[in-house]
Design an enzyme around this catalytic site. Structure first.
Site, PDB file in Angstrom:
ATOM      1  N   THR A  85      11.335   1.583 -24.443  1.00  0.00           N
ATOM      2  CA  THR A  85      11.559   0.864 -25.707  1.00  0.00           C
ATOM      3  C   THR A  85      11.083  -0.582 -25.572  1.00  0.00           C
ATOM      4  OG1 THR A  85      13.571   2.175 -25.872  1.00  0.00           O
ATOM      5  CG2 THR A  85      13.307   0.433 -27.498  1.00  0.00           C
ATOM      6  N   ARG A 237      17.415  -0.832 -16.046  1.00  0.00           N
ATOM      7  CA  ARG A 237      18.648  -0.802 -16.857  1.00  0.00           C
ATOM      8  C   ARG A 237      19.878  -0.813 -15.955  1.00  0.00           C
ATOM      9  NH1 ARG A 237      18.892   3.964 -20.722  1.00  0.00           N
ATOM     10  NH2 ARG A 237      17.435   2.724 -21.954  1.00  0.00           N
TER      11      ARG A 237
END
Ligand code: ADE
Length: 358
Positions: A85, A237
């Protein structure tokens, strides 16, 4: 009239500035979504890692700009948390266009996908996450939209049915998936560019961690960043989440600074081992060793036994365990490797029924 600020004005504006910054930081730490948005890089220069992919993308973008055409449709695949993303956002920024972000499970009804396609403007980017989960109807609406920039709509019933071709602006679809193999052939064929994102090296993750700590005003040493990077499973992440947790520990138990020692103590408390495995990973591997003699054993059996769902195991746990050589996928199920026995501290190993000692 000009106003000359005295020293006190400067002081109070500096305090106001600092307050404003800490409000922004507090917002960043508010919840996971805010946090990810605050630290998300917006340019290729600040996006760390995936260097080969970045170079190819820069050329693709420069060529599209020279031709004054939108980018070809792009598909990114790879394990979750590697920055698919984020990369789509960087591309939009570089192209100077808006990006609309959605995910396949949110496009359940035909009107969901039609609505979003009709809201696009020339050159804009539509990002669809988890695109392998798109249903058949939505996929069929997408085909002519991707290929010819048309929406084919039908009106009326049986004998009076009519097809309307509604033109769409030329847009770019960026699809992201953790399971490229589950994409239907016709959908995959409509992407001009397909790229795989790779796990990050320890050095790259350490840079990500240092950058994040800088944005959040957290003091960290180089060794502290490496200690977190080592246990982040090659995934930014996870690295960024661990920075937050370790920063909490540093603040409460020490002076707020993340050193190697502080990072290691904090990660030990979180039960994240020096491979980055957590309790779920360890119980999965131990189950295969202790109850199934090292495997092979079916994924459904594993999921039921450890109380996780199959999708979480396949999408979240397995990609790293496979890449780290701690798990293997065979036609008869999952099995562990000698490295798994060694890592988990077993003295006796059992591979394919052959027992041996380390
Ligand atoms: N945060 C998450 N992914 C990142 C990346 N690739 N570079 C810098 N910061 C990140």
């Amino acid at each position: 009239m000009s106003i000359i600020a005295d020293d006190n004005d400067f002081k109070s504006s500096a305090i106001a500035d600092k307050k404003k910054r800490s409000v922004v930081k507090a917002e960043c730490l508010d919840n996971d979504k805010h946090f990810e948005n605050c630290i998300r890089p917006k340019t290729f220069d600040t996006y760390i890692g995936q260097s080969a992919l970045k170079e190819t993308l820069k050329i693709t973008i420069a060529a599209a700009k020279k031709r004054e055409l939108p980018l070809d449709h792009l598909l990114f695949y790879g394990p979750p948390g590697l920055g698919k993303t984020t990369l789509a956002g960087v591309i939009a920024e570089q192209m100077g266009v808006e990006i609309k972000i959605t995910s396949a499970p949110a496009l359940e009804r035909p009107r969901d996908i039609i609505g979003i396609l009709m809201s696009l403007k020339e050159g804009e980017i539509l990002f669809i996450d988890e695109i392998h989960r798109l249903n058949k109807v939505a996929e069929e609406i997408l085909y002519p939209a991707m290929e010819d920039f048309f929406l084919d709509m039908t009106t009326g019933k049986s004998q009076t049915v009519k097809t309307l071709r509604i033109p769409l602006p030329k847009f770019t679809l960026i699809g992201a998936t953790t399971k490229a193999g589950e994409l239907s052939g016709p959908l995959r064929d409509r992407f001009g560019i397909i790229h795989r994102l790779e796990f990050y090296t320890e050095d790259e993750l350490s840079q990500v961690i240092t950058r994040t700590a800088g944005i959040l005003d957290i003091e960290i040493t180089e060794e502290g960043a490496h200690a977190i990077a080592k246990r982040s499973r090659g995934t930014p992440r996870i690295a960024n989440r661990l920075v937050k947790r370790v920063a909490d520990y540093a603040l409460v138990k020490h002076d707020g600074k993340i050193t190697e020692d502080v990072a290691n103590k904090s990660l030990d408390i979180l039960k994240i081992d020096n491979f980055g495995l957590d309790n779920t990973d360890r119980s999965l591997l131990k189950l295969i060793i202790e109850k199934y003699d090292g495997g092979p054993v079916g994924i459904e059996t594993i999921a039921a036994a450890i109380g996780e769902d199959v999708r979480t195991i396949e999408d979240v746990c397995e990609p790293f365990l496979l890449q780290a050589g701690l798990l293997q996928r065979t036609p008869r199920g999952r099995k562990v490797t000698p490295e798994t026995y060694r890592h988990l501290g077993y003295k006796n190993i059992n591979i394919n029924g052959q027992k041996s000692l380390f």
